[in-house]
Write a protein that holds these residues in place. Structure first.
Motif, mmCIF file in Angstrom:
data_model
loop_
_atom_site.group_PDB
_atom_site.id
_atom_site.type_symbol
_atom_site.label_atom_id
_atom_site.label_comp_id
_atom_site.label_asym_id
_atom_site.label_seq_id
_atom_site.Cartn_x
_atom_site.Cartn_y
_atom_site.Cartn_z
ATOM 1 N N SER A 93 0.901 -0.915 -0.244
ATOM 2 C CA SER A 93 -0.126 0.253 0.111
ATOM 3 C C SER A 93 0.688 0.899 -0.144
ATOM 4 C CB SER A 93 -0.953 0.323 1.622
ATOM 5 O OG SER A 93 -1.219 1.321 1.522
ATOM 6 N N LYS A 94 0.434 2.637 -0.464
ATOM 7 C CA LYS A 94 0.892 3.674 -0.575
ATOM 8 C C LYS A 94 1.316 4.283 1.219
ATOM 9 C CE LYS A 94 -0.959 7.158 -1.126
ATOM 10 N NZ LYS A 94 -1.299 8.543 -2.304
ATOM 11 N N TYR A 95 0.152 3.780 1.808
ATOM 12 C CA TYR A 95 -0.228 4.101 3.409
ATOM 13 C C TYR A 95 1.220 3.029 4.033
ATOM 14 C CZ TYR A 95 -3.991 6.297 0.783
ATOM 15 O OH TYR A 95 -4.694 7.565 0.464
ATOM 16 N N LYS A 96 2.245 3.698 5.239
ATOM 17 C CA LYS A 96 3.129 2.983 5.773
ATOM 18 C C LYS A 96 1.884 2.374 7.118
ATOM 19 C CE LYS A 96 6.792 5.708 5.419
ATOM 20 N NZ LYS A 96 7.375 6.896 6.211
ATOM 21 N N LEU B 224 -0.620 0.285 6.198
ATOM 22 C CA LEU B 224 -2.040 -0.886 5.272
ATOM 23 C C LEU B 224 -1.165 -1.385 5.016
ATOM 24 C CD1 LEU B 224 -5.004 -1.249 5.408
ATOM 25 C CD2 LEU B 224 -5.145 0.574 3.335
ATOM 26 N N SER C 239 -3.962 -3.014 0.184
ATOM 27 C CA SER C 239 -4.880 -2.451 -0.446
ATOM 28 C C SER C 239 -4.641 -3.236 -1.420
ATOM 29 C CB SER C 239 -3.727 -1.433 -0.576
ATOM 30 O OG SER C 239 -2.651 -1.650 -1.471
#
Lengths: 271, 293
Positions: B207-210, B212, B215
């Motif tokens: 994911s681009k979010y750390k 998570l 995705s």
């Protein structure tokens, strides 16, 4: 499984102590060795071959033929194999046994399965007193295993039993399940007086009304699921269990309140 | 390879080692057995968010207590988790449900205690019964008694078997998935843990979010075809995934085989499968090999 067959040569009038008649003892023995096993006839020592005609050797199944009502301790302490008896069996049949199977195509005398700790005893006729019970002075009777009697049984069935299941298709005498510590006794016929006297835990299942001791207290009328499990298993073993017993309601009484009071008597109320 | 004109991609599903068990839930009638089974297998689609995966294997006629029953399969990544989740779910979803009983449905030397833990709810009034070498607990409850087996067999199992149905439109893809589920549910030893057996939100493991770890699987999202490196053929506008958990690889492969055959209908462009290049999962279920076998 190969068989060893023992045929009683002539009726014995004095009790024959024959705890050597066990698959554990016969294991690995030749016919001559089996014939030479010691037995006591009254206070006289003899050989098994003096009383029985022996056929076969080294087998885990023993077949006994004849009137063995005075032959005591058949299969006592056995741990494996099978004994089939075509005739009546004497006292202490399968007492203290820990495994294996005994099938009696006749009656069994007193103390059958006394203090047994495993295995199965099937008696197609009647059983005597003390079935699966504790010997005098012992703290515990039967502790694991299964006994099924297709006929009647005497007094003190399952006396002080700790674990296991006893099933009597016919009637039982007095003091059924007296001093039970745990386990299950199922009586499809009628029970005698004072059933469950002094029981701490354990289950007695009755299918006819009985006179309960005043130290048992009514709890409820319900359908115990565990009983279905047991009855279905017993039906598979040839016990005559009607559908009405599976579907019916049971009155539950707790007792004996003179002791711990965590025992129960379940009485079939009807479908 | 093609089936009914549907392309079967030469790829594999990457599946994982899990621990699994089978429970038999019985009740006075099929309705209540199913109620308990449904509740017990609720919110159990993926170990990622639910800590376990579970599903109903089927209704069964022959049960230990002779009452109507439902077979449930239950999976977790570890033995310890399995014991914990079973106690939670049998305790909260089966013991609470009127007239039910719960039995071990898997003969295995490896076992975990379930009734052996739940018995304490009886507060000293629980009763043990030993029958046929199995121990059961009778726990007094307001309705009567809850009967539960002390120990449940567990075994090494397989989770995350899957295939993807790539269709021209949403309706035909859903129809293909439903057809697949219908036949796959007849295979013993497997469950399809997602709603109706079908997943629309397949994931990738980044994911681009750390915060998570998983995705959306953007390569298979039709709405992102113009934005990302897509894996979708031009005619494909909908993708549905079927995830399979099984007590062994053979059962998962059999479910995959019958499922793909059933899903291969007019309007489906391709059948594919989800994997991570073979780097994560312990099992590779090759679609061509399964279909040829």
């Amino acid at each position: 499984m190969e068989k060893v067959t023992l045929r009683l040569k002539e009726p014995v009038t004095v009790p024959l102590e024959a705890e050597v008649i066990s698959p554990d003892t016969f294991q690995g023995k030749t016919r001559a060795e089996i014939e030479g096993l010691p037995v006591y006839c009254g206070n006289e020592e003899g050989r098994l071959g003096d009383f029985f005609a022996v056929q076969g050797a080294e087998a885990r199944e023993i077949v006994l033929e004849g009137d063995l009502s005075r032959v005591k301790q058949i299969g006592a302490g056995m741990t494996r194999g099978r004994i089939s008896i075509y005739g009546d069996a004497g006292m202490h049949l399968g007492a203290t046994m820990r495994g294996g199977e005994i099938i009696v195509h006749g009656n069994a005398s007193d103390w059958a399965g006394a203090e047994m700790a495993g295995g199965m005893i099937y008696i197609q006729g009647n059983a005597g007193h003390g079935l699966g019970g504790a010997y005098r002075g012992s703290a515990r009777g039967m502790n694991r295993g299964l006994i099924i009697v297709w006929g009647d049984a005497g007094n003190e069935v399952g006396n002080a039993m700790r674990r296991g299941v006893i099933v009597v298709q016919g009637n039982t005498g007095d003091f059924t399940g007296a001093f039970m510590i745990a386990g299950t006794i199922i009586v499809l016929g009628r029970l005698g007086d004072r059933a469950g006297a002094g029981m701490k835990r354990g289950t007695i299942v009755a299918f006819h009304r009985l006179q309960l001791l005043p130290t048992f207290r009514y709890d409820c009328t319900y359908r115990p699921t565990f009983l279905r499990l047991l009855l279905i298993g017993l039906r598979a073993r040839g016990v005559d269990i009607g559908d009405t017993y599976l579907e019916g309601h049971y009155l539950r009484y707790s007792g004996d309140l003179t002791t711990l009071g965590k025992g129960e008597i379940l009485i079939w109320e009807g479908a | 390879m093609q089936i009914n004109g549907v392309e079967i991609e030469d790829t594999f599903a990457e599946a994982f080692k899990m621990w699994g068990t089978r429970l038999i839930i019985t009740a006075r009638n099929a309705k209540w057995a199913m109620e308990a089974a449904t509740k017990m297998t609720g919110f159990a689609t993926s170990v990622i968010g639910c800590k376990c995966e579970a599903g109903i294997e089927g209704e069964i006629e022959e049960t230990p207590d002779g009452q109507p029953g439902v077979s449930v399969l239950f999976f977790t990544p570890s033995k310890k988790d399995l014991a914990k989740r079973l106690v939670e779910r049998v305790g909260q979803c089966v013991m609470t449900c009127p007239t039910t009983a719960c039995f071990n449905g898997l003969g295995s030397p490896e076992q975990v205690a379930v009734g052996g833990q739940l018995r304490y709810f009886g507060d000293g009034f629980q009763i043990s019964k030993l029958w046929d070498g199995r121990r059961f607990w009778r726990i007094p409850v307001m309705e009567g008694e809850f009967l539960v087996e002390e120990r449940f067999g567990i075994q090494r199992s397989v989770g995350g078997g899957n295939f993807l149905i790539l269709g021209e439109g949403a309706d035909v893809t859903l129809e293909a998935a439903e057809r697949a589920v219908e036949v796959m549910e007849q295979v013993p030893g497997i469950i399809l843990p997602f709603p109706g057996g079908v997943v629309r939100s397949g994931s990738k493991t980044s994911s681009k979010y750390k915060f998570l770890h998983a995705s959306t699987n953007d390569a298979f999202c039709p709405t992102l075809r113009g934005l990302v490196e897509t894996d979708l053929p031009p005619e494909v506008n909908c993708v549905l995934e079927i995830v399979i958990d099984g007590l062994d690889v053979a059962a998962v492969e059999e479910a995959t085989r019958v499922g793909i055959r059933a899903a291969s209908i007019l309007g489906i462009q391709r059948i594919s499968a989800g994997n991570y290049g073979g780097t994560l999962g312990q099992y590779q279920i090759h679609l061509h090999r399964v279909l040829e076998g």
